[in-house]
Scaffold this motif. Structure first.
Motif, PDB file in Angstrom:
ATOM      1  N   TRP A  32      41.652  36.252  49.641  1.00 54.54           N
ATOM      2  CA  TRP A  32      40.306  36.698  49.303  1.00 54.54           C
ATOM      3  C   TRP A  32      40.338  38.185  48.943  1.00 54.54           C
ATOM      4  O   TRP A  32      41.296  38.892  49.256  1.00 54.54           O
ATOM      5  CB  TRP A  32      39.380  36.517  50.501  1.00 54.54           C
ATOM      6  N   ALA A  33      39.258  38.641  48.305  1.00 54.85           N
ATOM      7  CA  ALA A  33      39.118  40.065  48.023  1.00 54.85           C
ATOM      8  C   ALA A  33      38.446  40.773  49.192  1.00 54.85           C
ATOM      9  O   ALA A  33      37.658  40.186  49.931  1.00 54.85           O
ATOM     10  CB  ALA A  33      38.284  40.278  46.765  1.00 54.85           C
ATOM     11  N   ARG A  34      38.770  42.044  49.336  1.00 56.72           N
ATOM     12  CA  ARG A  34      38.016  42.924  50.233  1.00 56.72           C
ATOM     13  C   ARG A  34      36.915  43.595  49.416  1.00 56.72           C
ATOM     14  O   ARG A  34      37.098  43.820  48.210  1.00 56.72           O
ATOM     15  CB  ARG A  34      38.920  43.997  50.831  1.00 56.72           C
ATOM     16  N   PRO A  35      35.790  43.930  50.024  1.00 53.97           N
ATOM     17  CA  PRO A  35      34.718  44.598  49.278  1.00 53.97           C
ATOM     18  C   PRO A  35      35.174  45.859  48.555  1.00 53.97           C
ATOM     19  O   PRO A  35      34.722  46.133  47.440  1.00 53.97           O
ATOM     20  CB  PRO A  35      33.679  44.915  50.366  1.00 53.97           C
ATOM     21  N   ASP A  36      36.094  46.606  49.158  1.00 59.68           N
ATOM     22  CA  ASP A  36      36.530  47.853  48.524  1.00 59.68           C
ATOM     23  C   ASP A  36      37.308  47.609  47.237  1.00 59.68           C
ATOM     24  O   ASP A  36      37.448  48.521  46.410  1.00 59.68           O
ATOM     25  CB  ASP A  36      37.376  48.677  49.508  1.00 59.68           C
ATOM     26  N   GLU A  37      37.805  46.393  47.037  1.00 64.21           N
ATOM     27  CA  GLU A  37      38.578  46.106  45.829  1.00 64.21           C
ATOM     28  C   GLU A  37      37.691  45.909  44.594  1.00 64.21           C
ATOM     29  O   GLU A  37      38.186  45.776  43.481  1.00 64.21           O
ATOM     30  CB  GLU A  37      39.466  44.882  46.051  1.00 64.21           C
ATOM     31  N   LEU A  38      36.377  45.914  44.790  1.00 61.36           N
ATOM     32  CA  LEU A  38      35.447  45.856  43.661  1.00 61.36           C
ATOM     33  C   LEU A  38      35.015  47.248  43.217  1.00 61.36           C
ATOM     34  O   LEU A  38      34.465  47.428  42.126  1.00 61.36           O
ATOM     35  CB  LEU A  38      34.201  45.035  44.039  1.00 61.36           C
ATOM     36  N   ALA A  39      35.250  48.246  44.065  1.00 61.30           N
ATOM     37  CA  ALA A  39      34.736  49.588  43.812  1.00 61.30           C
ATOM     38  C   ALA A  39      35.343  50.227  42.568  1.00 61.30           C
ATOM     39  O   ALA A  39      34.667  50.964  41.836  1.00 61.30           O
ATOM     40  CB  ALA A  39      34.974  50.479  45.027  1.00 61.30           C
ATOM     41  N   GLY A  40      36.608  49.964  42.304  1.00 60.14           N
ATOM     42  CA  GLY A  40      37.254  50.550  41.129  1.00 60.14           C
ATOM     43  C   GLY A  40      36.609  50.087  39.831  1.00 60.14           C
ATOM     44  O   GLY A  40      36.451  50.876  38.892  1.00 60.14           O
ATOM     45  N   ALA A  41      36.231  48.824  39.784  1.00 58.50           N
ATOM     46  CA  ALA A  41      35.564  48.298  38.590  1.00 58.50           C
ATOM     47  C   ALA A  41      34.223  48.988  38.374  1.00 58.50           C
ATOM     48  O   ALA A  41      33.830  49.278  37.238  1.00 58.50           O
ATOM     49  CB  ALA A  41      35.366  46.789  38.722  1.00 58.50           C
ATOM     50  N   VAL A  42      33.524  49.265  39.471  1.00 55.41           N
ATOM     51  CA  VAL A  42      32.229  49.936  39.379  1.00 55.41           C
ATOM     52  C   VAL A  42      32.397  51.363  38.861  1.00 55.41           C
ATOM     53  O   VAL A  42      31.674  51.802  37.967  1.00 55.41           O
ATOM     54  CB  VAL A  42      31.519  49.935  40.747  1.00 55.41           C
ATOM     55  N   VAL A  43      33.360  52.096  39.417  1.00 49.99           N
ATOM     56  CA  VAL A  43      33.611  53.460  38.959  1.00 49.99           C
ATOM     57  C   VAL A  43      33.966  53.458  37.469  1.00 49.99           C
ATOM     58  O   VAL A  43      33.463  54.288  36.692  1.00 49.99           O
ATOM     59  CB  VAL A  43      34.731  54.126  39.785  1.00 49.99           C
ATOM     60  N   TYR A  44      34.810  52.535  37.067  1.00 53.10           N
ATOM     61  CA  TYR A  44      35.200  52.422  35.661  1.00 53.10           C
ATOM     62  C   TYR A  44      33.983  52.236  34.753  1.00 53.10           C
ATOM     63  O   TYR A  44      33.806  52.967  33.764  1.00 53.10           O
ATOM     64  CB  TYR A  44      36.170  51.252  35.498  1.00 53.10           C
ATOM     65  N   LEU A  45      33.107  51.291  35.114  1.00 51.17           N
ATOM     66  CA  LEU A  45      31.974  50.981  34.254  1.00 51.17           C
ATOM     67  C   LEU A  45      30.885  52.050  34.301  1.00 51.17           C
ATOM     68  O   LEU A  45      30.093  52.179  33.362  1.00 51.17           O
ATOM     69  CB  LEU A  45      31.393  49.611  34.629  1.00 51.17           C
ATOM     70  N   ALA A  46      30.844  52.819  35.387  1.00 50.74           N
ATOM     71  CA  ALA A  46      29.847  53.884  35.500  1.00 50.74           C
ATOM     72  C   ALA A  46      30.304  55.184  34.837  1.00 50.74           C
ATOM     73  O   ALA A  46      29.487  56.068  34.588  1.00 50.74           O
ATOM     74  CB  ALA A  46      29.530  54.146  36.970  1.00 50.74           C
ATOM     75  N   SER A  47      31.592  55.282  34.547  1.00 52.48           N
ATOM     76  CA  SER A  47      32.165  56.541  34.060  1.00 52.48           C
ATOM     77  C   SER A  47      32.450  56.501  32.562  1.00 52.48           C
ATOM     78  O   SER A  47      32.305  55.470  31.900  1.00 52.48           O
ATOM     79  CB  SER A  47      33.471  56.827  34.807  1.00 52.48           C
ATOM     80  N   ASP A  48      32.888  57.644  32.045  1.00 51.08           N
ATOM     81  CA  ASP A  48      33.239  57.733  30.631  1.00 51.08           C
ATOM     82  C   ASP A  48      34.500  56.944  30.291  1.00 51.08           C
ATOM     83  O   ASP A  48      34.810  56.761  29.101  1.00 51.08           O
ATOM     84  CB  ASP A  48      33.449  59.195  30.232  1.00 51.08           C
ATOM     85  N   ALA A  49      35.212  56.476  31.300  1.00 53.29           N
ATOM     86  CA  ALA A  49      36.407  55.665  31.042  1.00 53.29           C
ATOM     87  C   ALA A  49      36.055  54.387  30.285  1.00 53.29           C
ATOM     88  O   ALA A  49      36.896  53.807  29.603  1.00 53.29           O
ATOM     89  CB  ALA A  49      37.100  55.323  32.366  1.00 53.29           C
ATOM     90  N   SER A  50      34.798  53.955  30.401  1.00 53.46           N
ATOM     91  CA  SER A  50      34.361  52.721  29.732  1.00 53.46           C
ATOM     92  C   SER A  50      33.327  53.016  28.648  1.00 53.46           C
ATOM     93  O   SER A  50      32.435  52.198  28.394  1.00 53.46           O
ATOM     94  CB  SER A  50      33.777  51.749  30.760  1.00 53.46           C
ATOM     95  N   SER A  51      33.435  54.157  27.993  1.00 54.61           N
ATOM     96  CA  SER A  51      32.400  54.616  27.063  1.00 54.61           C
ATOM     97  C   SER A  51      32.146  53.679  25.874  1.00 54.61           C
ATOM     98  O   SER A  51      31.079  53.739  25.256  1.00 54.61           O
ATOM     99  CB  SER A  51      32.745  56.011  26.533  1.00 54.61           C
ATOM    100  N   PHE A  52      33.089  52.797  25.561  1.00 54.72           N
ATOM    101  CA  PHE A  52      32.893  51.856  24.451  1.00 54.72           C
ATOM    102  C   PHE A  52      32.857  50.416  24.954  1.00 54.72           C
ATOM    103  O   PHE A  52      33.101  49.476  24.216  1.00 54.72           O
ATOM    104  CB  PHE A  52      33.997  52.034  23.393  1.00 54.72           C
TER     105      PHE A  52
END
Length: 265
Positions: free
Chosen positions: A221-241
């Motif tokens: 199973w996943a731990r809740p903290d393993e979803l946090a990186g995806a959130v940071v990515y989508l909230a940041s300029d790393a995912s600007s396009f």
């Protein structure tokens, strides 16, 4: 056309930005809020439980982060509108609030149907359009919702929950199309099975827990903290396009059949 070189060391940084996280009083929302704060964001920790929100703020501030707690019932349209008005200049919105009633369709009451649909889909619709409009008026932003692998693959007893998550995916795509010209990006994260209060019923059943663990390519199973990186990515300029997309964080669940591993030769 010339372009200023990117400082890749700052790609995920959120310094000087405000991010609103709804459902941040526990689980995935709490972990996401901490991760966003660690990247420099001022995090608005919103939750139905003010006590839960304040506990998350304490976790952030004791590590030197900046956060504030806000009580918010996403089923209250006036409260959602007020939150969008108050925090419409934020750079990102993340929302995780959801519920599930595990019953076969024949056994579902319409009250249970309404409860799941209202929180998972109706509230998401209100959040996306209210914050989307504010972000559009204020120069853009990122909206990150939480769908599920159930938006794509189902099992008995998951019909209404799955329908709401599939609906959220389509709402996000539509919002991406409608607000994109104003610089608003809208995406969803689709977790697999995560150890949260929502899955406590399954976790308590060893056979059920083991079957789900074996279904993922990673065998757990996943731990809740393993979803946090995806959130940071989508909230940041790393995912600007990146917009209108579903980012699966499911340990390979939707990539493989998973019921049998045949011999190599």
């Amino acid at each position: 056309m010339s372009h200023t070189p990117i400082d890749y060391s700052q790609l995920f940084r959120l310094d000087g930005r405000t991010v609103v996280v709804i459902g941040a009083g526990s689980g995935i929302g709490r972990e996401s809020a901490q991760a966003l704060a660690a990247q420099g964001a001022h995090v608005v920790v919103a939750d139905y439980s003010l006590e839960g929100a304040e506990a998350t703020v304490a976790l952030i501030t004791e590590r030197g982060g900046v956060a504030e707690a806000v009580e918010l019932n996403v089923l209250d349209d006036a409260a959602v509108e007020a939150a969008a008005e108050r925090f419409g200049t934020a750079s990102a919105l993340v929302f995780t609030a959801a519920t599930n009633v595990r019953k076969r369709m024949d056994d579902y009451s319409l009250d249970e149907f309404d409860r799941v649909v209202n929180l998972n889909l109706r509230a998401s619709f209100q959040l996306i359009r209210r914050f989307g409009a504010r972000f559009a008026a204020n120069g853009g932003g990122s909206i990150v919702g939480f769908a599920s692998i159930r938006a794509q693959v189902v099992e008995p007893g998951q019909g209404v929950y799955a329908a709401t998550k599939a609906g959220l995916v389509q709402l996000a795509k539509t919002a991406a199309a409608e607000y994109g010209a104003q610089g608003v990006r809208v995406n969803v994260v689709a977790p697999g099975v995560v150890e949260t209060p929502l899955t406590a019923q399954i976790k308590a059943n060893d056979e059920w827990y083991g079957a789900y663990a074996e279904k993922a390519a990673l065998g757990r199973w996943a731990r809740p903290d393993e979803l946090a990186g995806a959130v940071v990515y989508l909230a940041s300029d790393a995912s600007s396009f990146v917009t209108g997309s579903t980012l699966f964080v499911d340990g390979g669940w939707t990539a493989i059949d998973g019921r049998f591993t045949p011999p190599a030769s």
